[in-house]
Design a protein around this motif. Structure first.
Motif, PDB file in Angstrom:
ATOM      1  N   ILE A 101      41.714  46.120  44.724  1.00 65.94           N
ATOM      2  CA  ILE A 101      41.444  44.809  45.315  1.00 65.94           C
ATOM      3  C   ILE A 101      40.414  44.988  46.425  1.00 65.94           C
ATOM      4  CG2 ILE A 101      42.475  42.927  46.646  1.00 65.94           C
ATOM      5  CD1 ILE A 101      45.035  43.411  45.027  1.00 65.94           C
ATOM      6  N   GLY A 102      39.422  44.088  46.463  1.00 63.14           N
ATOM      7  CA  GLY A 102      38.349  44.160  47.455  1.00 63.14           C
ATOM      8  C   GLY A 102      37.130  44.902  46.954  1.00 63.14           C
ATOM      9  N   PHE A 119      31.805  46.994  37.602  1.00 59.88           N
ATOM     10  CA  PHE A 119      32.323  47.629  38.807  1.00 59.88           C
ATOM     11  C   PHE A 119      32.129  49.130  38.634  1.00 59.88           C
ATOM     12  CE2 PHE A 119      34.758  43.755  38.203  1.00 59.88           C
ATOM     13  CZ  PHE A 119      34.615  43.142  39.428  1.00 59.88           C
ATOM     14  N   GLU A 120      31.326  49.746  39.537  1.00 58.24           N
ATOM     15  CA  GLU A 120      31.004  51.174  39.468  1.00 58.24           C
ATOM     16  C   GLU A 120      30.471  51.556  38.090  1.00 58.24           C
ATOM     17  OE1 GLU A 120      34.492  53.314  40.649  1.00 58.24           O
ATOM     18  OE2 GLU A 120      34.212  52.825  42.763  1.00 58.24           O
ATOM     19  N   ASP A 121      29.520  50.764  37.584  1.00 55.96           N
ATOM     20  CA  ASP A 121      28.838  50.989  36.310  1.00 55.96           C
ATOM     21  C   ASP A 121      29.740  50.928  35.081  1.00 55.96           C
ATOM     22  OD1 ASP A 121      26.388  51.261  37.597  1.00 55.96           O
ATOM     23  OD2 ASP A 121      26.707  53.413  37.933  1.00 55.96           O
ATOM     24  N   VAL A 122      30.909  50.336  35.213  1.00 55.47           N
ATOM     25  CA  VAL A 122      31.797  50.117  34.064  1.00 55.47           C
ATOM     26  C   VAL A 122      32.005  48.615  33.940  1.00 55.47           C
ATOM     27  CG1 VAL A 122      34.067  50.581  33.069  1.00 55.47           C
ATOM     28  CG2 VAL A 122      32.957  52.331  34.467  1.00 55.47           C
ATOM     29  N   VAL A 123      31.822  48.097  32.733  1.00 55.87           N
ATOM     30  CA  VAL A 123      31.915  46.661  32.494  1.00 55.87           C
ATOM     31  C   VAL A 123      33.351  46.307  32.105  1.00 55.87           C
ATOM     32  CG1 VAL A 123      31.067  44.746  31.083  1.00 55.87           C
ATOM     33  CG2 VAL A 123      29.507  46.562  31.777  1.00 55.87           C
ATOM     34  N   ILE A 141      36.845  41.703  43.717  1.00 55.31           N
ATOM     35  CA  ILE A 141      38.159  41.611  43.074  1.00 55.31           C
ATOM     36  C   ILE A 141      39.170  41.110  44.096  1.00 55.31           C
ATOM     37  CG2 ILE A 141      40.018  42.920  41.968  1.00 55.31           C
ATOM     38  CD1 ILE A 141      37.900  44.881  40.947  1.00 55.31           C
ATOM     39  N   ILE A 142      39.905  40.043  43.709  1.00 56.38           N
ATOM     40  CA  ILE A 142      40.927  39.536  44.623  1.00 56.38           C
ATOM     41  C   ILE A 142      42.348  39.756  44.089  1.00 56.38           C
ATOM     42  CG2 ILE A 142      39.441  37.828  45.723  1.00 56.38           C
ATOM     43  CD1 ILE A 142      40.713  35.711  43.941  1.00 56.38           C
ATOM     44  N   LYS A 143      42.457  40.028  42.795  1.00 54.94           N
ATOM     45  CA  LYS A 143      43.788  40.244  42.246  1.00 54.94           C
ATOM     46  C   LYS A 143      43.667  40.972  40.908  1.00 54.94           C
ATOM     47  CE  LYS A 143      47.984  37.639  41.120  1.00 54.94           C
ATOM     48  NZ  LYS A 143      48.571  36.301  41.021  1.00 54.94           N
ATOM     49  N   ILE A 149      41.724  40.732  35.635  1.00 51.09           N
ATOM     50  CA  ILE A 149      41.021  40.982  36.893  1.00 51.09           C
ATOM     51  C   ILE A 149      40.488  39.640  37.389  1.00 51.09           C
ATOM     52  CG2 ILE A 149      39.146  42.263  37.986  1.00 51.09           C
ATOM     53  CD1 ILE A 149      39.301  44.127  35.443  1.00 51.09           C
ATOM     54  N   LEU A 150      40.986  39.188  38.515  1.00 47.96           N
ATOM     55  CA  LEU A 150      40.597  37.907  39.105  1.00 47.96           C
ATOM     56  C   LEU A 150      39.545  38.192  40.187  1.00 47.96           C
ATOM     57  CD1 LEU A 150      41.274  34.882  38.893  1.00 47.96           C
ATOM     58  CD2 LEU A 150      42.904  35.240  40.739  1.00 47.96           C
TER      59      LEU A 150
END
Length: 152
Positions: A101-102, A119-123, A141-143, A149-150
């Motif tokens: 999260i974050g 996120f970090e080169d992974v879709v 990312i909040i949740k 993944i929200l």
């Protein structure tokens, strides 16, 4: 008449045993019934013939039944019915373990409200909190719950 009954019992028992091994493997009902009919034929042989002849009939029946079982196992028929692969995936298989999260990321498609983000080169497939988010927008990312993944 005695020979017809005896040969019928032994032949039906052998056919049922072969049917179990070749056509319906794994059910065991047909095989057990085939062995029971063969045993009934052997018992009938002991009731109807001299003991020496009955023992010869028993030996022939045992050899034929064992040959049917050996042929069934060596013919490879079991390979057609056996499972060769295993299911390895699942609903929660650890795809999101590296995410936190974050964590910041960037959308790689429009989120309407579901789309893809990197996120970090992974879709990953993500869901937006507020509806539409255009492509190439920074998201956070909040949740993370149940592989959903929200983001906002």
């Amino acid at each position: 008449m005695t020979i017809v009954v005896l040969s019928s019992l032994l032949l039906i028992g052998l056919i049922l045993l072969l049917a179990e091994v070749l056509f319906v493997p794994g059910t065991t009902v047909v095989g057990i019934f085939g062995l029971a009919v063969s045993l009934a034929g052997v018992a009938y042989a002991f009731l109807s013939f001299e003991p020496v002849i009955a023992w010869w009939i028993t030996a022939v029946a045992v050899i034929l039944n064992l040959a049917a079982i050996v042929y069934g196992f060596s013919s490879g028929v079991w390979n057609r019915f056996s499972l060769k692969t295993a299911i390895t995936g699942g609903a929660f298989d650890g795809r999101t373990d590296r995410l936190q999260i974050g964590m910041p990321g960037k959308t790689t498609s429009d989120l309407k409200p579901i789309g893809k983000a990197s996120f970090e080169d992974v879709v990953y497939e993500v869901k937006s909190e507020n509806g539409f988010i255009p492509v190439e927008t920074e998201v956070t990312i909040i949740k993370i719950e149940n592989n959903i993944i929200l983001v906002k």
